[in-house]
Design an enzyme around this catalytic site. Sequence first.
Site, PDB file in Angstrom:
ATOM      1  N   SER A   1       0.843  -1.201   0.000  1.00 45.70           N
ATOM      2  CA  SER A   1       0.000   0.000   0.000  1.00 45.70           C
ATOM      3  C   SER A   1       0.877   1.249   0.000  1.00 45.70           C
ATOM      4  CB  SER A   1      -0.885   0.011   1.254  1.00 45.70           C
ATOM      5  OG  SER A   1      -1.706  -1.144   1.282  1.00 45.70           O
TER       6      SER A   1
ATOM      7  N   THR B   1       4.177   4.554  -3.498  1.00 44.13           N
ATOM      8  CA  THR B   1       5.204   3.960  -4.359  1.00 44.13           C
ATOM      9  C   THR B   1       4.653   2.755  -5.106  1.00 44.13           C
ATOM     10  OG1 THR B   1       6.879   4.714  -2.791  1.00 44.13           O
ATOM     11  CG2 THR B   1       7.583   3.093  -4.424  1.00 44.13           C
TER      12      THR B   1
ATOM     13  N   ASP C   1       6.361  -3.987  -1.710  1.00 40.15           N
ATOM     14  CA  ASP C   1       5.722  -2.963  -0.899  1.00 40.15           C
ATOM     15  C   ASP C   1       6.688  -1.816  -0.646  1.00 40.15           C
ATOM     16  OD1 ASP C   1       3.765  -3.224   2.228  1.00 40.15           O
ATOM     17  OD2 ASP C   1       3.997  -1.613   0.747  1.00 40.15           O
ATOM     18  N   GLY C   2       6.120  -0.696  -0.257  1.00 41.58           N
ATOM     19  CA  GLY C   2       6.935   0.468   0.080  1.00 41.58           C
ATOM     20  C   GLY C   2       7.387   0.400   1.533  1.00 41.58           C
ATOM     21  N   ALA C   3       7.981   1.477   1.988  1.00 49.69           N
ATOM     22  CA  ALA C   3       8.403   1.564   3.396  1.00 49.69           C
ATOM     23  C   ALA C   3       8.548   3.031   3.773  1.00 49.69           C
ATOM     24  CB  ALA C   3       9.728   0.841   3.616  1.00 49.69           C
TER      25      ALA C   3
ATOM     26  N   LYS D   1       7.240   0.633   8.778  1.00 53.50           N
ATOM     27  CA  LYS D   1       6.103   0.685   7.862  1.00 53.50           C
ATOM     28  C   LYS D   1       4.849   1.027   8.641  1.00 53.50           C
ATOM     29  CE  LYS D   1       5.531  -2.388   4.701  1.00 53.50           C
ATOM     30  NZ  LYS D   1       5.093  -1.254   3.827  1.00 53.50           N
TER      31      LYS D   1
ATOM     32  N   GLY E   1       3.121   4.064   7.786  1.00 51.77           N
ATOM     33  CA  GLY E   1       2.828   5.485   7.606  1.00 51.77           C
ATOM     34  C   GLY E   1       1.446   5.683   6.981  1.00 51.77           C
ATOM     35  N   GLY E   2       1.076   4.691   6.149  1.00 49.50           N
ATOM     36  CA  GLY E   2      -0.246   4.737   5.523  1.00 49.50           C
ATOM     37  C   GLY E   2      -1.291   3.947   6.299  1.00 49.50           C
TER      38      GLY E   2
ATOM     39  N   GLU F   1      -0.235  -5.648   5.439  1.00 47.02           N
ATOM     40  CA  GLU F   1       1.046  -5.690   4.713  1.00 47.02           C
ATOM     41  C   GLU F   1       1.979  -6.736   5.294  1.00 47.02           C
ATOM     42  OE1 GLU F   1       2.248  -1.651   5.200  1.00 47.02           O
ATOM     43  OE2 GLU F   1       1.575  -1.085   3.196  1.00 47.02           O
TER      44      GLU F   1
HETATM   45  O1  DER Z   1       2.004   2.431   5.175  1.00 52.37           O
HETATM   46  C1  DER Z   1       2.842   1.698   4.622  1.00 52.37           C
HETATM   47  O2  DER Z   1       3.348   0.701   5.178  1.00 52.37           O
HETATM   48  C2  DER Z   1       3.304   2.096   3.256  1.00 52.37           C
HETATM   49  O3  DER Z   1       3.850   0.986   2.588  1.00 52.37           O
HETATM   50  C3  DER Z   1       4.344   3.167   3.471  1.00 52.37           C
HETATM   51  O4  DER Z   1       5.278   2.657   4.368  1.00 52.37           O
HETATM   52  C4  DER Z   1       5.040   3.571   2.202  1.00 52.37           C
HETATM   53  O5  DER Z   1       4.237   4.538   1.617  1.00 52.37           O
HETATM   54  P1  DER Z   1       4.814   5.471   0.432  1.00 52.37           P
HETATM   55  O6  DER Z   1       5.228   4.498  -0.653  1.00 52.37           O
HETATM   56  O7  DER Z   1       3.641   6.297   0.048  1.00 52.37           O
HETATM   57  O8  DER Z   1       5.959   6.241   1.002  1.00 52.37           O
END
Ligand code: DER
Length: 233
Positions: A30, A33, A86-88, A99, A101-102, A108
């Site tokens: 999510s 990214t 996944d993003g971070a 992880k 932030g969202g 995840e």
């Molecule tokens: O919330 C999460 O774990 C997302 O993966 C976050 O960590 C990365 O979000 P971004 O790609 O918008 O920076």
Amino acid sequence: SLIEQAKQKAAYQAVDEHVLPSHRVIGVGSGSTVVHVVARLLQRDPELNAKTVFVPTSFQSRGLLLDGGLNVGDVDQYPDIDVTIDGADEVDSQLNAIKGGGGAHLQEKVVAEAAKKFVIVADYRKNSKILGEQWKQGVPIEVAPFAWRVVLVKIQNMGSKDAKLRMAVAKAGPVVTDNGNFLIDAPFGLIQDPANLLKDIKLITGVVEVGLFCNMAEIAYFGNEDGSVAIRT
Ligand code: DER
């Protein structure tokens, strides 16, 4: 923007190198990214995508897949995932990550652990040596709503005196996650031993999941300001 281009470069290279034609189940994280991850997946041969199932990690990630017309499956139907990307919020030199932030880190982490391989994609702002260097918003912690205050006090007593309940912006009151829980953001300064901190927080009764992903990622792709991509394994 430079940041979006950096995210795109990292996402495209990660998909190209880790989503193989033989793969049938792909976990999709999510955030912003992974928007580029899905964009790259949609550039693959439609016949290949037609025989692939994509497992989301939030309503947002599910929406990206459905809007793209990709096959969506849930992790209870597809508990054996080939690769999850996944993003971070921040990644350290050992590939530990903050992880959440969202607010999506519970699903995840389940989808990342269900995969044979977990790949992180991020822009240069997330590339740190130690967690806490750049990400100042704290470790995201998903908590059972009724227990949020007792958990908050325990986390403050553990050393995060600035820990706070995450309040919503477009809604009165606290943020409610896709799973119906609350979030606490707990700054701990520089986190020298994230695995130990994860364990301590996870053991607090009322904590559902912690936004520290330790010893999980196999590889991380960081898009740089100059258009290059740094890879850490
Ligand atoms: O919330 C999460 O774990 C997302 O993966 C976050 O960590 C990365 O979000 P971004 O790609 O918008 O920076």
